[in-house]
Design a protein around this motif. Sequence first.
Motif, PDB file in Angstrom:
ATOM      1  N   MET A   1      14.785  13.397 -56.933  1.00 14.32           N
ATOM      2  CA  MET A   1      16.006  13.963 -57.504  1.00 14.32           C
ATOM      3  C   MET A   1      16.246  13.353 -58.871  1.00 14.32           C
ATOM      4  SD  MET A   1      19.855  13.830 -55.981  1.00 14.32           S
ATOM      5  CE  MET A   1      19.362  14.610 -54.477  1.00 14.32           C
ATOM      6  N   ILE A   2      16.629  14.181 -59.858  1.00 16.91           N
ATOM      7  CA  ILE A   2      16.872  13.705 -61.213  1.00 16.91           C
ATOM      8  C   ILE A   2      18.166  12.911 -61.289  1.00 16.91           C
ATOM      9  CG2 ILE A   2      17.231  14.435 -63.602  1.00 16.91           C
ATOM     10  CD1 ILE A   2      14.409  14.857 -62.674  1.00 16.91           C
ATOM     11  N   PHE A   3      19.254  13.450 -60.691  1.00 19.56           N
ATOM     12  CA  PHE A   3      20.559  12.797 -60.720  1.00 19.56           C
ATOM     13  C   PHE A   3      21.088  12.652 -59.300  1.00 19.56           C
ATOM     14  CE2 PHE A   3      20.527  15.387 -64.718  1.00 19.56           C
ATOM     15  CZ  PHE A   3      20.431  14.319 -65.612  1.00 19.56           C
ATOM     16  N   ASN A   4      22.085  11.774 -59.148  1.00 19.02           N
ATOM     17  CA  ASN A   4      22.847  11.697 -57.906  1.00 19.02           C
ATOM     18  C   ASN A   4      24.323  11.619 -58.264  1.00 19.02           C
ATOM     19  OD1 ASN A   4      23.482   8.921 -58.496  1.00 19.02           O
ATOM     20  ND2 ASN A   4      21.437   8.371 -57.718  1.00 19.02           N
ATOM     21  N   GLN A   5      25.154  11.449 -57.265  1.00 22.10           N
ATOM     22  CA  GLN A   5      26.596  11.500 -57.508  1.00 22.10           C
ATOM     23  C   GLN A   5      27.103  10.309 -58.314  1.00 22.10           C
ATOM     24  OE1 GLN A   5      28.718  12.342 -53.917  1.00 22.10           O
ATOM     25  NE2 GLN A   5      27.654  14.263 -53.565  1.00 22.10           N
ATOM     26  N   GLY A   6      26.262   9.301 -58.530  1.00 18.51           N
ATOM     27  CA  GLY A   6      26.664   8.162 -59.359  1.00 18.51           C
ATOM     28  C   GLY A   6      26.219   8.275 -60.794  1.00 18.51           C
ATOM     29  N   SER A   7      25.496   9.327 -61.132  1.00 16.15           N
ATOM     30  CA  SER A   7      24.991   9.498 -62.497  1.00 16.15           C
ATOM     31  C   SER A   7      26.129   9.907 -63.429  1.00 16.15           C
ATOM     32  CB  SER A   7      23.899  10.566 -62.526  1.00 16.15           C
ATOM     33  OG  SER A   7      22.821  10.198 -61.691  1.00 16.15           O
ATOM     34  N   PRO A   8      26.038   9.534 -64.735  1.00 20.37           N
ATOM     35  CA  PRO A   8      27.093   9.902 -65.693  1.00 20.37           C
ATOM     36  C   PRO A   8      27.228  11.418 -65.814  1.00 20.37           C
ATOM     37  CG  PRO A   8      25.615   8.242 -66.619  1.00 20.37           C
ATOM     38  CD  PRO A   8      24.991   8.704 -65.350  1.00 20.37           C
ATOM     39  N   LEU A   9      28.475  11.886 -65.833  1.00 17.62           N
ATOM     40  CA  LEU A   9      28.733  13.307 -65.980  1.00 17.62           C
ATOM     41  C   LEU A   9      28.173  13.801 -67.309  1.00 17.62           C
ATOM     42  CD1 LEU A   9      30.155  15.785 -64.733  1.00 17.62           C
ATOM     43  CD2 LEU A   9      32.238  15.081 -65.933  1.00 17.62           C
ATOM     44  N   TYR A  10      27.514  14.938 -67.293  1.00 16.74           N
ATOM     45  CA  TYR A  10      26.911  15.606 -68.450  1.00 16.74           C
ATOM     46  C   TYR A  10      25.689  14.882 -69.002  1.00 16.74           C
ATOM     47  CZ  TYR A  10      31.616  17.628 -68.289  1.00 16.74           C
ATOM     48  OH  TYR A  10      32.791  18.198 -67.877  1.00 16.74           O
ATOM     49  N   ALA A  11      25.169  13.921 -68.245  1.00 19.00           N
ATOM     50  CA  ALA A  11      23.936  13.252 -68.694  1.00 19.00           C
ATOM     51  C   ALA A  11      22.803  14.266 -68.758  1.00 19.00           C
ATOM     52  CB  ALA A  11      23.578  12.117 -67.744  1.00 19.00           C
ATOM     53  N   VAL A  12      21.875  14.057 -69.699  1.00 21.00           N
ATOM     54  CA  VAL A  12      20.765  14.988 -69.918  1.00 21.00           C
ATOM     55  C   VAL A  12      19.441  14.252 -69.733  1.00 21.00           C
ATOM     56  CG1 VAL A  12      19.599  16.481 -71.595  1.00 21.00           C
ATOM     57  CG2 VAL A  12      22.108  16.409 -71.507  1.00 21.00           C
ATOM     58  N   GLU A  13      18.534  14.884 -68.958  1.00 19.58           N
ATOM     59  CA  GLU A  13      17.178  14.370 -68.789  1.00 19.58           C
ATOM     60  C   GLU A  13      16.197  15.492 -69.067  1.00 19.58           C
ATOM     61  OE1 GLU A  13      15.958  11.415 -68.131  1.00 19.58           O
ATOM     62  OE2 GLU A  13      17.817  10.301 -67.735  1.00 19.58           O
ATOM     63  N   ILE A  14      15.068  15.158 -69.725  1.00 23.17           N
ATOM     64  CA  ILE A  14      14.015  16.129 -69.996  1.00 23.17           C
ATOM     65  C   ILE A  14      12.794  15.752 -69.175  1.00 23.17           C
ATOM     66  CG2 ILE A  14      12.577  17.228 -71.740  1.00 23.17           C
ATOM     67  CD1 ILE A  14      15.501  17.789 -72.141  1.00 23.17           C
ATOM     68  N   ASP A  15      12.290  16.709 -68.410  1.00 22.48           N
ATOM     69  CA  ASP A  15      11.105  16.484 -67.575  1.00 22.48           C
ATOM     70  C   ASP A  15       9.966  17.355 -68.115  1.00 22.48           C
ATOM     71  OD1 ASP A  15       9.555  15.489 -65.581  1.00 22.48           O
ATOM     72  OD2 ASP A  15      10.424  16.684 -63.969  1.00 22.48           O
ATOM     73  N   HIS A  16       8.846  16.724 -68.436  1.00 21.76           N
ATOM     74  CA  HIS A  16       7.689  17.433 -68.985  1.00 21.76           C
ATOM     75  C   HIS A  16       6.654  17.618 -67.875  1.00 21.76           C
ATOM     76  CE1 HIS A  16       9.293  16.534 -73.010  1.00 21.76           C
ATOM     77  NE2 HIS A  16       9.519  15.318 -72.542  1.00 21.76           N
ATOM     78  N   LYS A  17       6.383  18.873 -67.514  1.00 16.46           N
ATOM     79  CA  LYS A  17       5.421  19.148 -66.451  1.00 16.46           C
ATOM     80  C   LYS A  17       4.649  20.422 -66.746  1.00 16.46           C
ATOM     81  CE  LYS A  17       7.594  16.835 -62.522  1.00 16.46           C
ATOM     82  NZ  LYS A  17       8.187  17.016 -61.186  1.00 16.46           N
ATOM     83  N   GLU A  18       3.307  20.299 -66.703  1.00 18.43           N
ATOM     84  CA  GLU A  18       2.413  21.455 -66.787  1.00 18.43           C
ATOM     85  C   GLU A  18       2.789  22.411 -67.922  1.00 18.43           C
ATOM     86  OE1 GLU A  18      -0.164  21.415 -65.011  1.00 18.43           O
ATOM     87  OE2 GLU A  18       0.369  19.904 -63.524  1.00 18.43           O
ATOM     88  N   GLY A  19       3.075  21.840 -69.122  1.00 20.63           N
ATOM     89  CA  GLY A  19       3.387  22.684 -70.268  1.00 20.63           C
ATOM     90  C   GLY A  19       4.832  23.137 -70.320  1.00 20.63           C
ATOM     91  N   GLU A  20       5.658  22.727 -69.358  1.00 19.86           N
ATOM     92  CA  GLU A  20       7.079  23.083 -69.342  1.00 19.86           C
ATOM     93  C   GLU A  20       7.915  21.875 -69.715  1.00 19.86           C
ATOM     94  OE1 GLU A  20       9.056  26.358 -66.644  1.00 19.86           O
ATOM     95  OE2 GLU A  20       8.157  24.787 -65.461  1.00 19.86           O
TER      96      GLU A  20
END
Length: 754
Positions: A1-20
């Motif tokens: 899971m990228i985020f959970n209920q303790g993660s900062p609101l509106y936080a942004v993560e970029i995941d690079h996979k298979e050209g996406e």
Amino acid sequence: MIFNQGSPLYAVEIDHKEGENIMYINYFGAPFVPSLARYGEVMARTISSIIENPNVSRVVFVQQRNYNYPFEQVEMLVEIAQLFNFLTKQEKVLSPERLSLFGDVGQFHGQINYLMGLLQSDPVACYLEMGNIIRGISGNSQEYRDLNSKGYLRFLERIKEMVENTKIIKLIKDVIDTYYVGDRSVYDQIFRPDVMPNFTFTRLVAQLPKDAKLVDQYEIEADDENITVTILKKEDATNHIYHIMPPEYNLDEDHHLLLNLGKNVLIEHQPKAEEFTDPERTRSIFLNVAKDLLRELAENKNVSLSYRELNKLARILVRQTIGSGLVEVLLLDEKLQDIFLNSPIAQNPIFVRHEEHGECITNIIPSYEDADSWASKLRLQSGRPLDEANPILDTDLFFGNVRARVAAIQRPLSPNGLAYAIRRHRDQPWTLPLFIRNKMINPIGAGIVSFMIDGSRTLLVAGTRSSGKTSFLGSSMLEIMPKTRTIVIEDTLELPVEALRKIGYNIQRMKVRSALTESSTEVEASEGIRASLRLGDSALIVGEVRSTEAKALYEAMRVGALANVVAGTIHGASPYGVFDRLVNDLNVPITSFKATDLILIANPIKTPDGMHSMKRVLQLAEVRKHWTKDPLEEKGFVDLLRYNVEKDELEPTEELMNGDSEVIKDIASNVRGWAGNWDAVYDNILLRGKVKQEIVNVAEIMKMPELLEAKFNSSANDAFHRISDEITREIGVPLSERVFPDWKNWLMSKVKKN
């Protein structure tokens, strides 16, 4: 899971996979469900994040459910982000220097700042507001009288033209006149996310396409609930749409929460290989663990769960942890024959082959996480490698009554990563009556196959992929008398061994190393065949002849396995194609090949429009023994049955009609009453076909499809042999005119009891 209920609101993560490049934005803790269509601030925040990460191909809002916006929608936001970036940085529309060209900087700055804010949060409103301002300037209103209106007018018209050329404006150009600032309903048809439960990354396109026509709708059973399958067709598309709504996508928020928490607990368990040696037992244990866990979580979260809801959530949790996710839901549909997951796996929907509607595209898009998880489970379950040194894995998938064959490939063979092809086997074995009903074979074809099996001949079932070879071999196994010991050798478990064992067959399965696997702890196929010769007098069934085991198979044929039938499948489109593959490719000596008695060819037949295909037996040929080098030139193949494309059925050849079959005469020569009596032999072949056809007729008239299944087919064969034996003792031969009435009486007595 990228985020959970303790993660900062509106936080942004970029995941690079298979050209996406997938952008995840955290909305855990937000007091609303995030939506690009509904909320301007959500759209503005997303576009701002895209400005900082311009190569984004997919956006996912993470909350109790995940809301995925695919590339086709995200590229419209990327276009707006690029335009905003161009105007504010390169054109510097907000700079005092630029605005001073038109007069009062302060007066223009607020207006341009307002328009640029609208461009991010509501591009349609931005476009319309610019139009209002331009019309006001053109009308020489008091507001603009003392300003350099002509320069400002040209400036705004240029920006408006840029906005007008964006895809968003082009899409709604026909209805833009009905739009007013603050009304965001126009975005509902543009931004429609795939909604995913937080406990899975598999995407589901929930909405039915508006421009598609309903073709079919039915329900499949998933334990104690039904799942609706909808088949649709777009006017210009060649394939159908297979739309399904699994139960995990119709849950309320409390149930989502429980499953999300439950999965976080269960995934901490690191499974051992021995847990996968008995998948059904492991699944049963995990189901009980899941029930206890969900019950405890429900109590802690003050969530009320009924008994049925608990069972439903537990099954979903097992499916999404140790199971195969939504692939398992697809496999519950008996009408599906094949399931294809192409790489890059998260950029392609799942495709299926439907028995009625052919090739279909589904509304399910798997994830990279799913693909990796399945690969790990298949490695553990099969004990076979899947890595760069061994990029191919052939294995089996079992759960409940579902059996499937899985072929997985990965890099370097598949340059875009993991891909899967899954062949679903019928829940119950195919039978000759079932094939008669489906017109794959006709009564005389079924009769001669039954006669040859009883005569302990060697048979190769050949054809292309998806021609029904393995299914037909399985139906032929039912023609072996249950008391006869049968040994089945396979590298991938496809034949219906367990089903036959349950109805009383004396059967032993042997699993051998796949021809595609270079190293494993499994025994090589050729050694398995040789080992079978030391296990006593048995019929021998080889799942598929692929490689060097061919020599061992023919060794078995020649050294005495002919006490009972020997049969297998092989790829080949004709008898000579089978000869060419075995002799020239697999190095079986010509003299050994002559141990083959019969070659049956099964292949799909295309309809004239090319849209549909039907599985048919096209040919049954016997292999003569007089030739020395080339059976084609020396007439070593003699057809007994040949497919008539105009009539869409098999027809007996003159050789069969005239009794010119060395194999059949050889069988008859060892049976008292048949030796030299071709009429009696041919009568028995026709009798067997008549029996199979009668089962089909009665099943349809009485609406009793169970008569076509393996259990009844086995009982019907036993009755046929018993009655034939009684008549033979009385008059010397089992004549059709005596056997069939007695057998039909037996059939009707069974029907009345049911």
